[in-house]
Scaffold this motif. Sequence first.
Motif, short mmCIF file in Angstrom:
data_model
loop_
_atom_site.label_atom_id
_atom_site.label_comp_id
_atom_site.label_asym_id
_atom_site.label_seq_id
_atom_site.Cartn_x
_atom_site.Cartn_y
_atom_site.Cartn_z
N PHE A 1 0.81 -1.22 0.00
CA PHE A 1 0.00 0.00 0.00
C PHE A 1 0.85 1.28 0.00
N GLY A 2 2.16 1.13 0.13
CA GLY A 2 3.01 2.31 0.24
C GLY A 2 3.88 2.54 -0.98
N THR A 3 4.68 3.59 -0.91
CA THR A 3 5.65 3.89 -1.96
C THR A 3 7.01 4.00 -1.32
N ARG A 4 7.95 3.16 -1.78
CA ARG A 4 9.30 3.16 -1.19
C ARG A 4 9.91 4.55 -1.28
N GLY A 5 10.56 4.93 -0.23
CA GLY A 5 11.20 6.25 -0.21
C GLY A 5 10.24 7.37 0.14
N VAL A 6 8.94 7.08 0.11
CA VAL A 6 7.94 8.14 0.32
C VAL A 6 7.10 7.89 1.57
N GLY A 7 6.46 6.72 1.59
CA GLY A 7 5.57 6.41 2.70
C GLY A 7 4.20 6.01 2.18
N TYR A 8 3.17 6.22 3.00
CA TYR A 8 1.81 5.85 2.62
C TYR A 8 0.96 7.09 2.44
N ASN A 9 0.09 7.05 1.46
CA ASN A 9 -0.92 8.09 1.33
C ASN A 9 -1.99 7.82 2.40
N VAL A 10 -2.26 8.82 3.23
CA VAL A 10 -3.12 8.63 4.39
C VAL A 10 -4.52 8.18 3.99
N LYS A 11 -5.16 8.93 3.10
CA LYS A 11 -6.53 8.58 2.68
C LYS A 11 -6.59 7.18 2.09
N ASP A 12 -5.60 6.92 1.23
CA ASP A 12 -5.49 5.61 0.60
C ASP A 12 -5.41 4.48 1.61
N LEU A 13 -4.44 4.62 2.52
CA LEU A 13 -4.22 3.56 3.50
C LEU A 13 -5.41 3.41 4.43
N LEU A 14 -6.03 4.54 4.77
CA LEU A 14 -7.23 4.51 5.60
C LEU A 14 -8.30 3.65 4.93
N HIS A 15 -8.52 3.93 3.66
CA HIS A 15 -9.54 3.15 2.94
C HIS A 15 -9.17 1.67 2.89
N HIS A 16 -7.88 1.40 2.64
CA HIS A 16 -7.44 0.01 2.58
C HIS A 16 -7.68 -0.70 3.92
N THR A 17 -7.30 -0.06 5.02
CA THR A 17 -7.45 -0.71 6.33
C THR A 17 -8.93 -0.94 6.63
N LEU A 18 -9.77 0.05 6.32
CA LEU A 18 -11.21 -0.12 6.57
C LEU A 18 -11.76 -1.25 5.70
N LYS A 19 -11.30 -1.29 4.47
CA LYS A 19 -11.74 -2.35 3.55
C LYS A 19 -11.37 -3.73 4.12
N ILE A 20 -10.13 -3.86 4.56
CA ILE A 20 -9.65 -5.12 5.13
C ILE A 20 -10.53 -5.56 6.29
N LEU A 21 -10.87 -4.60 7.16
CA LEU A 21 -11.67 -4.92 8.34
C LEU A 21 -13.13 -5.17 7.99
N GLY A 22 -13.48 -4.93 6.74
CA GLY A 22 -14.86 -5.14 6.33
C GLY A 22 -15.74 -3.93 6.63
N LEU A 23 -15.11 -2.78 6.86
CA LEU A 23 -15.87 -1.60 7.28
C LEU A 23 -16.17 -0.63 6.14
N SER A 24 -16.01 -1.10 4.91
CA SER A 24 -16.34 -0.20 3.80
C SER A 24 -17.82 -0.29 3.46
N ARG A 25 -18.54 -1.04 4.27
CA ARG A 25 -19.99 -1.04 4.11
C ARG A 25 -20.63 -0.86 5.49
N GLU A 26 -21.94 -0.64 5.51
CA GLU A 26 -22.63 -0.51 6.79
C GLU A 26 -23.10 -1.88 7.24
N TRP A 27 -22.96 -2.15 8.53
CA TRP A 27 -23.40 -3.46 9.05
C TRP A 27 -24.64 -3.29 9.93
N PRO A 28 -25.75 -3.84 9.49
CA PRO A 28 -26.94 -3.80 10.35
C PRO A 28 -26.77 -4.81 11.49
N VAL A 29 -27.11 -4.37 12.70
CA VAL A 29 -26.92 -5.20 13.89
C VAL A 29 -28.22 -5.26 14.68
N VAL A 30 -28.55 -6.46 15.17
CA VAL A 30 -29.70 -6.55 16.08
C VAL A 30 -29.20 -6.83 17.50
#
Lengths: 213, 213
Positions: free
Chosen positions: B58-87
């Motif tokens: 997810f990063g670029t060598r010599g540069v680092g990670y784009n914050v927005k990008d990595l945020l989206h990736h981590t949320l996606k991994i956790l399954g949080l890129s959608r809404e979860w209905p809970v009872v």
Amino acid sequence: MKVFKIPEATIIRLSVYSRFLEQADKKGIVTISSGEIAEGVGVSPAQVRKDLAYFGEFGTRGVGYNVKDLLHHTLKILGLSREWPVVVVGAGNLGTALVSYRGFRERGFKIVGIFDNDPNKIGKTIGDMVVQSMEELPETIAKKNAAIGVIAVPATIAQDVADLLVKAGIKAIMNFAPKALMVPDAVEIRNIDLAVTLEILTFNLCMRENGLL
Amino acid sequence: MKVFKIPEATIIRLSVYSRFLEQADKKGIVTISSGEIAEGVGVSPAQVRKDLAYFGEFGTRGVGYNVKDLLHHTLKILGLSREWPVVVVGAGNLGTALVSYRGFRERGFKIVGIFDNDPNKIGKTIGDMVVQSMEELPETIAKKNAAIGVIAVPATIAQDVADLLVKAGIKAIMNFAPKALMVPDAVEIRNIDLAVTLEILTFNLCMRENGLL
DNA sequence: TAGATTGTTAATCGATTAACAATC
DNA sequence: TAGATTGTTAATCGATTAACAATC
């Protein structure tokens, strides 16, 4: 007790063992083996013996462990051979729930005070407790000899509450506010993040969906 | 995603990273290094890179990670890129607290129903929800497409509730009742034992008292 | 004594960290 | 190119498990 570094997983398992032993004792079981405990709680027999070995020799070779004996030992290790007075700060839904949470009482934790800064809440009765004002916090902590404080307030004021608890002599804090709190090294603190637990579930659900679990 | 066995500790840290990245993004930070993330959340830079490496580059060598990008990736991994209905089952103090728990909403969990079998509670309003009878559970789960159920009932009936949830098609359960529940392998389950957390604290307090910590 | 089970050591397993080639 | 930082491998660390001598 002579070892210094004990895995936290060991402590958590000891808690599980002690609950299992309580059940076994209730059933009238006198003697139990590491294998039976392991079977009962879902770990390996070696794990059970190793966990106990950190703290002493509690069994008899060729025989097993005396249930009552081992139960008392495990509770002693966890610090549960005495009653722990606990104060709760925040009389919202969560604080209210915690005051009457049976799981605490069962393990020797006694809520001795609940506090809030909302005038509408102060004076209200929750179970057998009356919500006190924040001004009364230090006096109650001292009088009741409470070493543990539970923070159940919004994240915005959680740090202020932690500071007040520390100042009043609290030695351990359980924090439900979704915010990392700063406390002196002398104070133990645990953050409870209920959302993280749900996130482990959603992660696993996604892994299953993708056929990776 | 090609690895099958991922440590649960990694998932928990990913959750922490994503919260930290949210903050960084809010501050307008565009690029961030593993060292800065590590510093911010209290782990090693190698740990951060290793945790991410399970899921991709997810990063670029010599540069680092784009914050927005990595945020989206981590949320996606956790399954949080959608809404979860809970009872939520159980409209006692705890269930009530959970319905309005801000920490859930912030991470995309939406309570879509709260249920109880107590006629005195059914019909009562909690926040913007009305407590429904247990009979309505299957229909609501189906209609709202809820995959997650929270059990906030006494230990005595927790297993029955779990059975009902499973039967109604729930795929993951968060259980607050102090009791191990049996569910099919296809259903994910987590037990939340609030007392265990306090027991870790009391253990540590005792260790300190004895000068062993 | 024979059988059983502990307490503990050694072997294994898994997770974290250090180090560095790749590369921006 | 020189400096920085990633992605990844190898080394380290720590926890679990297997094995067995001690012993009831």
